[in-house]
Design a protein around this motif. Structure first.
Motif, short mmCIF file in Angstrom:
data_model
loop_
_atom_site.label_atom_id
_atom_site.label_comp_id
_atom_site.label_asym_id
_atom_site.label_seq_id
_atom_site.Cartn_x
_atom_site.Cartn_y
_atom_site.Cartn_z
N GLU A 1 -1.06 -5.41 20.85
CA GLU A 1 -0.13 -4.29 20.94
C GLU A 1 0.71 -4.25 19.67
OE1 GLU A 1 3.75 -3.07 23.65
OE2 GLU A 1 3.16 -5.13 23.29
N VAL A 2 0.78 -3.06 19.07
CA VAL A 2 1.64 -2.91 17.90
C VAL A 2 3.07 -2.75 18.39
CG1 VAL A 2 2.16 -1.52 15.88
CG2 VAL A 2 -0.22 -1.92 16.54
N ALA A 3 3.97 -3.53 17.86
CA ALA A 3 5.34 -3.51 18.37
C ALA A 3 6.34 -3.53 17.23
CB ALA A 3 5.57 -4.71 19.28
N GLY A 4 7.58 -3.18 17.54
CA GLY A 4 8.68 -3.24 16.58
C GLY A 4 8.31 -2.55 15.29
N PRO A 5 8.71 -3.10 14.16
CA PRO A 5 8.46 -2.45 12.87
C PRO A 5 6.99 -2.51 12.44
CG PRO A 5 9.53 -4.58 12.57
CD PRO A 5 9.49 -4.33 14.04
N GLY A 6 6.14 -3.24 13.17
CA GLY A 6 4.73 -3.32 12.78
C GLY A 6 4.10 -4.67 13.03
N PHE A 7 4.69 -5.45 13.96
CA PHE A 7 4.01 -6.69 14.38
C PHE A 7 2.85 -6.33 15.27
CE2 PHE A 7 8.69 -7.59 15.14
CZ PHE A 7 8.91 -8.12 13.89
N ILE A 8 1.89 -7.21 15.33
CA ILE A 8 0.86 -7.06 16.37
C ILE A 8 1.05 -8.21 17.35
CG2 ILE A 8 -1.59 -6.83 16.86
CD1 ILE A 8 -2.01 -6.13 13.89
N ASN A 9 1.46 -7.88 18.58
CA ASN A 9 1.60 -8.91 19.61
C ASN A 9 0.23 -9.25 20.18
OD1 ASN A 9 4.32 -9.12 19.34
ND2 ASN A 9 4.80 -7.65 20.99
N LEU A 10 0.00 -10.50 20.35
CA LEU A 10 -1.34 -10.96 20.74
C LEU A 10 -1.23 -11.84 21.98
CD1 LEU A 10 -2.19 -12.11 17.13
CD2 LEU A 10 -3.16 -10.08 18.23
N VAL A 11 -1.99 -11.49 23.00
CA VAL A 11 -2.06 -12.34 24.19
C VAL A 11 -3.48 -12.89 24.30
CG1 VAL A 11 -1.83 -12.44 26.70
CG2 VAL A 11 -0.25 -11.04 25.36
N GLU B 1 -2.09 -0.47 13.14
CA GLU B 1 -3.09 0.26 13.93
C GLU B 1 -4.44 0.26 13.23
OE1 GLU B 1 -2.71 1.20 16.91
OE2 GLU B 1 -0.55 1.59 17.24
N ALA B 2 -4.41 0.47 11.92
CA ALA B 2 -5.67 0.51 11.16
C ALA B 2 -6.37 -0.85 11.22
CB ALA B 2 -5.39 0.89 9.71
N VAL B 3 -5.58 -1.91 11.16
CA VAL B 3 -6.17 -3.25 11.24
C VAL B 3 -6.85 -3.43 12.59
CG1 VAL B 3 -5.61 -5.71 11.42
CG2 VAL B 3 -4.64 -4.36 9.56
N LEU B 4 -6.16 -3.03 13.65
CA LEU B 4 -6.74 -3.20 14.99
C LEU B 4 -8.01 -2.37 15.14
CD1 LEU B 4 -3.66 -3.42 17.39
CD2 LEU B 4 -5.25 -5.23 16.70
N ALA B 5 -8.01 -1.18 14.56
CA ALA B 5 -9.21 -0.34 14.63
C ALA B 5 -10.36 -1.02 13.89
CB ALA B 5 -8.92 1.04 14.04
N ALA B 6 -10.03 -1.61 12.73
CA ALA B 6 -11.08 -2.26 11.94
C ALA B 6 -11.58 -3.52 12.62
CB ALA B 6 -10.54 -2.60 10.55
N ALA B 7 -10.73 -4.12 13.43
CA ALA B 7 -11.11 -5.39 14.06
C ALA B 7 -12.15 -5.19 15.15
CB ALA B 7 -9.87 -6.07 14.64
N GLY B 8 -12.19 -4.00 15.73
CA GLY B 8 -13.18 -3.75 16.78
C GLY B 8 -12.85 -4.50 18.06
N ASP B 9 -13.91 -4.90 18.76
CA ASP B 9 -13.73 -5.50 20.08
C ASP B 9 -13.28 -6.96 19.95
OD1 ASP B 9 -13.73 -6.15 22.71
OD2 ASP B 9 -15.93 -6.13 22.92
N LEU B 10 -12.10 -7.26 20.44
CA LEU B 10 -11.57 -8.63 20.36
C LEU B 10 -11.47 -9.26 21.74
CD1 LEU B 10 -8.59 -7.83 17.93
CD2 LEU B 10 -10.67 -9.09 17.31
N SER B 11 -12.09 -8.60 22.72
CA SER B 11 -11.78 -8.96 24.11
C SER B 11 -12.29 -10.34 24.53
CB SER B 11 -12.32 -7.89 25.06
OG SER B 11 -13.73 -7.83 24.92
N ASP B 12 -13.22 -10.90 23.77
CA ASP B 12 -13.66 -12.26 24.13
C ASP B 12 -12.55 -13.27 23.85
OD1 ASP B 12 -14.05 -11.58 21.40
OD2 ASP B 12 -15.03 -13.52 21.15
N MET B 13 -11.64 -12.92 22.96
CA MET B 13 -10.60 -13.85 22.54
C MET B 13 -9.22 -13.44 23.05
SD MET B 13 -9.67 -14.77 18.59
CE MET B 13 -10.91 -15.96 18.17
N LEU C 1 0.82 -1.21 0.00
CA LEU C 1 0.00 0.00 0.00
C LEU C 1 0.86 1.26 0.00
CD1 LEU C 1 -2.63 -1.02 2.72
CD2 LEU C 1 -2.92 -1.12 0.24
N GLY C 2 2.16 1.08 0.19
CA GLY C 2 3.06 2.23 0.28
C GLY C 2 2.83 3.03 1.54
N SER C 3 2.43 2.37 2.64
CA SER C 3 2.26 3.12 3.90
C SER C 3 3.19 2.58 4.97
CB SER C 3 0.80 3.04 4.41
OG SER C 3 0.00 2.27 3.57
N GLN C 4 3.13 3.23 6.14
CA GLN C 4 3.90 2.82 7.31
C GLN C 4 3.35 1.52 7.89
OE1 GLN C 4 6.37 3.78 9.22
NE2 GLN C 4 7.03 5.33 7.75
#
Ligand code: ARG
Length: 615
Positions: free
Chosen positions: A113-123, A96-108, A87-90
């Protein structure tokens, strides 16, 4: 709209629909036509499915979230990196945009957390893991998703040669093939076992004449005892040194091919006596092969003329040096000249390759095969490639057919040369298996001197045979491996005894608790300790471990998984007291123990290895 609504929800039935849709559009993978994250139970796959619509929304197309294990969290989604480039973006902004689009994920998820060059860490949320584990363990498959499309899979394996000792290569083929048969069956595929024994061809002239010389009773005795090598060598010696014998042997081949009744009867004796010996090895090895699975070279005799005719009609057959051959595209010899697949020799005789072509036709047209697996040593790679190429050119295989040479390397001795017996001859498999059981008996006696002699004999068989099979299955099959008694029988490391011991240990916990394992089976575990969490997540990964092993025809992937599981269990058991814990925690830990034992035993079973209840 990009996705049907059902895709977004994570119910099993909607996923089945999703996978069907993908199958039609996507390119089939080796075996199963599955998206990488299609497995149901694996929590990493659940997260991937959950994030996929958000990634798709940002990407404007279907987009793999690339969820992988992580050492900083339970998992990380790496999909934003590639997508950002596109996409030619950061990358971090895309994440961050993906997480915003994902909405509430708290049941799972407990955190993202966005970390490093752009990983999303998931607990993962503990409650989610516990719930998923409860659901997986309530299924008879322990959470393993059945294949999304059922295929007819023909597995060609074992295939020793009549009146010849099975060598360690046949051992590998038998053990790997047996594991593949079991794993495919477990996923719901229709599996056809075929033992393509070498029971036809010119050597049978000399073998039959030698049988006649010896007298049938004596010959049958020698072969039935497993003295196949001595028999074969003696026939060969006479053939090479005695012109009279040689002439008789030649005439015998002609009589055999001409269908002479008496010759056929003698030939059948050779086959039957050898088969008797093969069956002793198969029973000793605990593999599924029976006489019903025999599909020897002779079975295809009547089809060979038809193969020549069909190749001729399709214009593929050409004359070369007096023989009838096909030149499949892309095969050349050392001089860079086109390499022929010889179909019919100048003397009118057919070849090993002709039989294999008839086999392809039989498997596709009569058995309805979708996948053809050949568990055959690596040296036959070119032969099988040429058979596949000609079958595709002739139109016997189309693009939906999978033709897979499941190749394997050699078994080496401690000197890194081909494994040989002390006398320098081929290793007799029956003797090798007996030695395995004997050595295992000694190891078990040392570990558990109290065990009764009867129990010890049973356990020694499971451990000894298991050790031989596991050491064959546990390394990537394409590599050579070193046959090492001490290592394969060790109770430590990636070995059958280590996995079997973990299983037996769990059984003994329940014996000490005086509790039936079924009693804790429906308990949803409490995951307080990090080791409990890790163990639960590992248990849920059984699903993807089986699928990955099947998709790549690589049993070692299942071995690696089971070793991880047993290691995870050991660390849990050393840090989390079970029987001394308070009631609720004790019940929960017992449930984790029971789940571990079930997965270990089911996993070993898929490898053709038994799990004793005591060791
Ligand atoms: N009998 C052969 C051998 O011992 C192996 C046969 C493999 N299967 C096949 N369809 N060619 O080398």
């Amino acid at each position: 709209m990009l996705y049907p609504l059902s895709y977004v929800s994570v119910t099993r039935c909607s996923l089945a629909r999703f996978s069907l849709r993908r199958q039609r559009n996507g390119t089939p993978s080796a075996q199963g036509q599955r998206a990488e994250w299609e497995s149901m139970a694996d929590p990493l796959h659940s997260v991937a499915r959950r994030l996929a619509p958000a990634f798709a929304a940002v990407a404007g197309r279907e987009c793999d979230p690339v969820v992988r294990p992580s050492d900083r969290a339970d998992a990380q989604a790496n999909g934003a990196l590639g997508l950002a480039r596109e996409l030619g973006s950061q990358p971090r902004a895309v994440a961050e945009a993906v997480l915003a689009a994902a909405g509430d994920l708290s049941d799972m998820l407990a955190s993202t957390e966005v970390a490093g060059p752009g990983f999303i860490n998931l607990v993962l949320r503990d409650g989610f893991i516990a719930r998923e584990l409860g659901a997986a363990m309530a299924e008879p498959t322990l959470g393993v998703t059945p294949a999304s499309s059922v295929r007819t899979v023909v597995v060609d394996y074992s295939a020793p040669n009549v009146a010849k000792e099975m060598h360690v290569g046949h051992l590998r083929s038998t053990v790997i093939g047996d594991a593949l048969v079991r794993m495919h069956g477990f996923l719901g595929h229709r599996v056809v076992r075929e033992n393509h024994v070498g029971d036809w061809g010119t050597p049978f002239g000399m073998l039959i004449e030698h049988l006649v010389d010896l007298g049938e009773r004596e010959a049958a005795h020698e072969l039935g005892m497993g003295d196949l090598d001595a028999f074969y060598k003696e026939a060969r010696r006479k053939f090479e040194s005695d012109d009279g014998f040689k002439a008789r042997a030649r005439a015998r081949v002609v009589a055999l091919q001409g269908g002479d009744t008496e010759t056929l009867r003698l030939w059948r004796t050779l086959v039957a006596e050898s088969t008797r010996y093969f069956n002793i090895v198969y029973r000793g090895l605990d593999v599924l092969l029976t006489d019903d699975d025999l599909a020897g070279e002779s079975k295809y005799n009547d089809l060979l003329a038809g193969i020549v005719e069909r190749l001729d009609r399709s214009g593929l057959l050409v004359e070369s040096d007096g023989a009838q051959v096909v030149f499949p595209e892309g095969f050349t010899n050392r001089e860079n000249e086109p390499l022929p697949l010889i179909i019919r020799k100048g003397d009118g005789g057919y070849n090993y390759a002709t039989t294999d072509l008839a086999c392809v036709v039989d498997r596709v047209e009569n058995l309805g095969a979708d996948s053809l697996l050949y568990v055959v040593g690596a040296p036959q790679a070119q032969h099988l490639q040429m058979v596949e190429a000609v079958s595709r050119r002739a139109g016997w295989l189309d693009e939906h057919h999978v033709f897979h040479h499941v190749a394997f390397g050699s078994v080496l001795g401690s000197d890194r040369k081909m494994l040989k017996s002390r006398s320098g001859d081929a290793v007799k498999l029956a003797a090798l298996l007996a030695e395995a059981v004997e050595r295992a008996g000694a190891a078990v006696a040392e570990k558990n001197p109290e065990m009764s002699a009867d129990d010890r004999a049973d356990v020694a068989r499971m451990v000894g045979i298991g050790a031989v099979k596991y050491s064959d299955l546990a390394t990537d099959r394409v590599k050579d491996y070193i046959f090492d008694w001490d290592r394969m029988l060790s109770f430590d490391g990636n070995t059958a005894p280590y996995l079997q011991y973990a299983h037996a240990r769990i059984c003994s916990i329940f014996r000490r608790a005086g509790l039936e394992r079924e009693r804790v089976r429906t308990v949803v575990p409490i995951l307080g300790d990090p080791r409990e969490r890790t163990l639960a997540i590992t248990l849920l990964r059984f699903d993807s471990a089986v699928h990955e092993a099947v998709d790549t025809a690589s049993p070692h992937k299942l071995c690696t998984y089971l070793f991880d599981l047993a290691t995870g269990f050991t660390s849990f058991y050393e840090n989390c007291p079970v029987l001394r814990a308070d009631d609720a925690v004790k019940t929960s830990r017992l449930a984790l123990c029971d789940a571990t034992a079930r997965v270990l035993s089911a996993g070993l079973d898929l490898l053709g290895i038994r799990a004793p209840e005591q060791m």
